[in-house]
Write an enzyme that holds these catalytic residues in place. Structure first.
Site, PDB file in Angstrom:
ATOM      1  N   LYS A   8       0.860  -1.183   0.000  1.00 20.06           N
ATOM      2  CA  LYS A   8       0.000   0.000   0.000  1.00 20.06           C
ATOM      3  C   LYS A   8       0.898   1.234   0.000  1.00 20.06           C
ATOM      4  O   LYS A   8       1.709   1.426   0.914  1.00 20.06           O
ATOM      5  CB  LYS A   8      -0.831  -0.031   1.283  1.00 20.06           C
ATOM      6  CG  LYS A   8      -2.249   0.413   1.112  1.00 20.06           C
ATOM      7  CD  LYS A   8      -3.000   0.037   2.365  1.00 20.06           C
ATOM      8  CE  LYS A   8      -4.233   0.854   2.512  1.00 20.06           C
ATOM      9  NZ  LYS A   8      -4.826   0.681   3.832  1.00 20.06           N
TER      10      LYS A   8
HETATM   11  C1  E4P Z   1      -8.097   1.645   3.490  1.00 22.08           C
HETATM   12  O1  E4P Z   1      -7.399   0.833   2.933  1.00 22.08           O
HETATM   13  C2  E4P Z   1      -7.740   2.320   4.720  1.00 22.08           C
HETATM   14  O2  E4P Z   1      -6.994   1.485   5.551  1.00 22.08           O
HETATM   15  C3  E4P Z   1      -8.897   2.777   5.510  1.00 22.08           C
HETATM   16  O3  E4P Z   1     -10.108   2.574   4.909  1.00 22.08           O
HETATM   17  C4  E4P Z   1      -8.613   4.096   6.109  1.00 22.08           C
HETATM   18  O4  E4P Z   1      -9.681   4.661   6.714  1.00 22.08           O
HETATM   19  P1  E4P Z   1     -10.104   4.597   8.229  1.00 22.08           P
HETATM   20  O5  E4P Z   1      -9.010   3.893   9.017  1.00 22.08           O
HETATM   21  O6  E4P Z   1     -10.271   6.005   8.634  1.00 22.08           O
HETATM   22  O7  E4P Z   1     -11.379   3.835   8.196  1.00 22.08           O
END
Ligand code: E4P
Length: 226
Positions: free
Chosen positions: A94
């Protein structure tokens, strides 16, 4: 539409796999802070877990691991990505959607390392991820909605743009906070949603269902007791 769990907690991964049939996992640095674990520990746990389930690669059960956000130069992001993928065949790297991040992702994809371009908040960022051949792109919804932005057209446009040009990058609707967004994503034809276990549980709950069970229980018992 596939469901991924957005969590770094191995117990949640196991629960969601057994009971919600998740088809992948996404992790991020905030989740590490929540459970108080270093990424290396979580990577080891997830590598062991996917191996124990017999998942042989990122096609069967993709697990997105975010690179250290302190890294700004593409060379450093690239180096860390290589170290992560060595630890398990299910790992997807990522990478934040910055200019340097996109350079790293392009090089990694050319070498067969699958990437998930994350922290995407605009249509043009989503186009950039698709053009470099990223395996996944993660347009965030919840963060935008927190600031009063409507995200329906934004998501719909990204899906339409990808269809227009037959981009192969899979769209993970990310930072999903409600059953409504899950349903919107499905209506639009998104490939995947990723959300927390809490959101997953809430999305199958409705107070009328509880009311109906109470109502039907009373009806049932009134006959049985006669
Ligand atoms: C997506 O891959 C992210 O990890 C995630 O959705 C981030 O958002 P959040 O932690 O605020 O839900």
């Amino acid at each position: 539409m596939k469901f991924f769990l957005d969590s770094s907690d191995i117990n949640e991964v196991e629960y969601a796999f057994q009971n919600f049939g998740i088809e992948g996992v996404t992790t991020n640095p905030r989740q590490l802070a929540v459970i108080g674990k270093k990424e290396s520990e979580v990577v080891r746990e997830l590598a062991e877990w996917t191996a124990s389930r017999g998942f042989a690669g990122s096609r069967e059960f993709p697990v997105s691991i975010e690179v250290n956000p302190n890294l700004e130069r593409w060379e450093d992001i690239y180096r860390e990505a290589k170290l992560i993928v060595q630890q398990g065949p299910c790992f997807i790297i990522k990478i934040p959607c910055t200019e340097q991040g996109l350079i790293a992702a392009r090089k990694l994809e050319k070498e067969g390392v699958r990437t998930n371009v994350t922290l995407v908040f605009s249509r043009s960022q989503a186009i950039a991820a698709a053009r470099l051949g990223a395996k996944f792109v993660s347009p965030f919804v919840g963060w935008k909605e927190n600031y009063g932005e409507d995200t329906f057209d934004y998501l719909n446009d990204i899906i339409r743009i990808y269809k227009n040009y037959n981009y192969q990058t899979e769209i993970i609707v990310a930072a999903v906070r409600s059953g409504k967004v899950i349903a919107d994503a499905a209506k639009m034809g998104a490939d995947i949603v990723t959300c927390s276990l809490e959101t997953m549980k809430n999305s199958v709950y409705h107070p009328f269902t509880d009311y109906g069970i109470r109502f039907f229980t009373e009806s049932w018992n009134s006959v049985e007791e006669q």
